[in-house]
Design a protein around this motif. Structure first.
Motif, short mmCIF file in Angstrom:
data_model
loop_
_atom_site.label_atom_id
_atom_site.label_comp_id
_atom_site.label_asym_id
_atom_site.label_seq_id
_atom_site.Cartn_x
_atom_site.Cartn_y
_atom_site.Cartn_z
N LEU A 1 -28.70 0.13 -17.91
CA LEU A 1 -27.56 0.47 -18.74
C LEU A 1 -26.85 -0.79 -19.21
CD1 LEU A 1 -25.96 3.29 -16.53
CD2 LEU A 1 -27.56 3.58 -18.43
N SER A 2 -26.41 -0.76 -20.46
CA SER A 2 -25.51 -1.80 -20.98
C SER A 2 -24.11 -1.21 -20.99
CB SER A 2 -25.93 -2.22 -22.39
OG SER A 2 -27.21 -2.83 -22.37
N LEU A 3 -23.22 -1.81 -20.21
CA LEU A 3 -21.87 -1.27 -20.04
C LEU A 3 -20.82 -2.32 -20.38
CD1 LEU A 3 -22.38 0.41 -16.55
CD2 LEU A 3 -22.55 1.53 -18.77
N VAL A 4 -19.60 -1.84 -20.56
CA VAL A 4 -18.46 -2.73 -20.71
C VAL A 4 -17.42 -2.33 -19.66
CG1 VAL A 4 -16.56 -3.48 -22.19
CG2 VAL A 4 -18.82 -3.08 -23.18
N VAL A 5 -17.03 -3.29 -18.83
CA VAL A 5 -15.98 -3.05 -17.85
C VAL A 5 -14.68 -3.58 -18.44
CG1 VAL A 5 -15.12 -3.59 -15.54
CG2 VAL A 5 -17.57 -3.20 -15.91
N GLU A 6 -13.70 -2.70 -18.60
CA GLU A 6 -12.42 -3.08 -19.20
C GLU A 6 -11.33 -3.05 -18.13
OE1 GLU A 6 -11.39 -1.36 -22.90
OE2 GLU A 6 -13.47 -0.88 -23.44
N THR A 7 -10.56 -4.12 -18.06
CA THR A 7 -9.50 -4.20 -17.07
C THR A 7 -8.16 -3.84 -17.69
OG1 THR A 7 -9.02 -6.54 -17.48
CG2 THR A 7 -10.76 -6.03 -15.89
N SER A 8 -7.22 -3.39 -16.86
CA SER A 8 -5.88 -3.07 -17.35
C SER A 8 -5.12 -4.36 -17.62
CB SER A 8 -5.14 -2.24 -16.31
OG SER A 8 -4.98 -2.97 -15.11
N SER A 9 -3.95 -4.22 -18.21
CA SER A 9 -3.16 -5.40 -18.58
C SER A 9 -2.71 -6.19 -17.35
CB SER A 9 -1.94 -4.97 -19.39
OG SER A 9 -1.15 -4.04 -18.67
N SER A 10 -2.68 -5.53 -16.18
CA SER A 10 -2.26 -6.23 -14.96
C SER A 10 -3.41 -7.02 -14.33
CB SER A 10 -1.73 -5.22 -13.94
OG SER A 10 -2.74 -4.29 -13.58
N ILE B 1 -11.76 9.13 -11.21
CA ILE B 1 -11.92 8.02 -10.29
C ILE B 1 -13.34 8.03 -9.73
CG2 ILE B 1 -11.14 7.02 -8.11
CD1 ILE B 1 -8.38 8.16 -8.70
N MET B 2 -14.01 6.89 -9.74
CA MET B 2 -15.40 6.80 -9.30
C MET B 2 -15.46 6.57 -7.79
SD MET B 2 -16.94 4.52 -12.46
CE MET B 2 -18.65 5.01 -12.20
N ARG B 3 -16.45 7.19 -7.15
CA ARG B 3 -16.63 7.07 -5.70
C ARG B 3 -17.51 5.87 -5.37
NH1 ARG B 3 -17.80 13.34 -3.84
NH2 ARG B 3 -16.08 14.30 -4.99
N ASP B 4 -17.07 5.04 -4.44
CA ASP B 4 -17.78 3.81 -4.11
C ASP B 4 -19.22 4.07 -3.68
OD1 ASP B 4 -15.55 2.40 -4.71
OD2 ASP B 4 -15.03 1.83 -2.66
N THR B 5 -19.46 5.13 -2.94
CA THR B 5 -20.78 5.37 -2.35
C THR B 5 -21.75 6.04 -3.31
OG1 THR B 5 -19.99 7.47 -1.45
CG2 THR B 5 -19.86 5.53 -0.02
N CYS B 6 -21.28 6.47 -4.47
CA CYS B 6 -22.14 7.19 -5.43
C CYS B 6 -22.63 6.25 -6.53
CB CYS B 6 -21.39 8.36 -6.04
SG CYS B 6 -20.95 9.63 -4.83
N SER B 7 -23.79 6.57 -7.08
CA SER B 7 -24.41 5.73 -8.10
C SER B 7 -23.80 6.00 -9.48
CB SER B 7 -25.91 6.00 -8.17
OG SER B 7 -26.16 7.31 -8.65
N LEU B 8 -24.10 5.09 -10.42
CA LEU B 8 -23.68 5.31 -11.80
C LEU B 8 -24.35 6.55 -12.36
CD1 LEU B 8 -23.85 1.62 -13.11
CD2 LEU B 8 -21.86 2.85 -12.23
N GLN B 9 -25.60 6.78 -11.95
CA GLN B 9 -26.32 7.98 -12.39
C GLN B 9 -25.61 9.24 -11.92
OE1 GLN B 9 -30.09 9.51 -10.42
NE2 GLN B 9 -30.98 8.57 -12.24
N TRP B 10 -25.15 9.24 -10.67
CA TRP B 10 -24.44 10.39 -10.11
C TRP B 10 -23.18 10.69 -10.91
CZ3 TRP B 10 -19.70 11.64 -8.15
CH2 TRP B 10 -19.61 12.82 -7.40
N HIS B 11 -22.50 9.64 -11.37
CA HIS B 11 -21.27 9.81 -12.14
C HIS B 11 -21.54 10.20 -13.59
CE1 HIS B 11 -19.45 7.49 -8.76
NE2 HIS B 11 -18.40 8.24 -9.04
N GLY B 12 -22.81 10.21 -14.01
CA GLY B 12 -23.13 10.57 -15.38
C GLY B 12 -22.86 9.48 -16.38
N VAL B 13 -22.86 8.21 -15.95
CA VAL B 13 -22.60 7.08 -16.85
C VAL B 13 -23.79 6.89 -17.78
CG1 VAL B 13 -22.10 4.62 -17.00
CG2 VAL B 13 -21.13 5.99 -15.13
N GLU B 14 -23.52 6.78 -19.07
CA GLU B 14 -24.56 6.61 -20.07
C GLU B 14 -24.53 5.22 -20.67
OE1 GLU B 14 -26.90 8.73 -20.79
OE2 GLU B 14 -26.17 10.42 -19.60
N ASP B 15 -25.64 4.83 -21.28
CA ASP B 15 -25.76 3.52 -21.91
C ASP B 15 -24.70 3.33 -22.98
OD1 ASP B 15 -27.32 1.01 -22.19
OD2 ASP B 15 -27.75 1.78 -24.19
N GLY B 16 -24.04 2.17 -22.98
CA GLY B 16 -23.04 1.85 -23.99
C GLY B 16 -21.62 2.29 -23.66
#
Length: 251
Positions: free
Chosen positions: A170-179, A222-237
């Motif tokens: 997967l190609s993802l973008v992690v975006e952080t909050s202003s803090s 909120i994502m669970r630490d022990t679960c995979s990106l696949q489990w969360h339904g994260v898609e490419d992009g």
């Protein structure tokens, strides 16, 4: 956390986030039951939940809380709970078309597939958009299943190892909050089998994030630490969002 929505003598479970806005919860109900947001009133113990507030503003709402839903329209119960959707169930060598209720649970869907396809329920794993439908008490619409969706059936092998879909990159973008880092955008490539904990470790090793407590959000959940990106339904992009904070889950 999971709450119980009660209306017209019927009830169903709904997964919501501790910081989720009331308005987004109403939008989930609209998607599930077809009730327009403006026709809904949500209340807990007689206290109305206001659209402009988040669930953090209502500390009385916890795991298992019953939330009363009042429909301010001419809709009848039969209009809400009689809604059907057409979906496709895909096996390894064939497909079948199936008509189900909007409020169908994962468990009742498995029972229908067992009747039509002869697949043992105990050996059955269902996937939609790369994500396993693990919680049998959740409605299928909570997993994003809607009209014309396709659910894939996999069989657990005799040694109970699951025949899971192949791993993808997967190609993802992690975006952080202003803090955090002044709202940075961090492009990453990784396998969808990577857990959220692995992703956090990667961000720490790259010295992108401080070693403080923070949470990752995908599609307002909120994502669970022990679960995979696949489990969360994260898609490419897609984008994942980082906020400061911790989550104390109730067992």
């Amino acid at each position: 956390m999971r709450v119980i929505i009660v209306t017209w003598g019927r009830e169903f479970f709904l997964e919501i986030g501790p910081q989720e806005p009331v308005l987004e919860i109403k939008q989930k109900i609209e998607h599930l039951l077809g009730v327009p947001v403006h026709s809904q009133t949500l209340a807990v113990l007689g206290w109305e939940l206001i659209d402009g507030l988040d669930m953090d503003d209502y500390p009385i709402v916890k795991e298992g809380t019953r939330i009363d839903l009042t429909i301010q329209s001419n809709l009848k119960p039969s209009n809400l709970y009689g809604g059907k959707i057409q979906m496709t169930v895909k096996f390894s060598s064939r497909r079948i078309n199936l008509e189900v209720d909007r409020t169908e649970t994962v468990r009742s869907l498995k029972e229908k597939i067992h009747i039509l396809g002869g697949v043992p329920i105990k050996r059955m794993s269902l996937y939609f958009s790369g994500r396993e439908l693990e919680d049998e008490f959740c409605s299928i619409t909570e997993y994003g299943i809607r009209e014309s969706s396709e659910v894939v059936v996999f069989l657990n092998t005799l040694n109970r190892q699951k025949d899971k879909p192949p791993t993808r990159r997967l190609s993802l973008v992690v975006e952080t909050s202003s803090s955090l880092l002044n709202a940075a955008r961090i492009p990453l490539e990784l396998k969808d089998s990577c857990s959220v904990s692995d992703l956090k470790e990667l961000l720490l090793s790259m010295k992108i994030l401080p070693p403080d407590d923070y949470i990752l959000i995908h599609k307002q959940r909120i994502m669970r630490d022990t679960c995979s990106l696949q489990w969360h339904g994260v898609e490419d992009g897609e984008s994942l969002y980082v906020f400061r904070g911790t989550v104390n889950r109730i067992a």
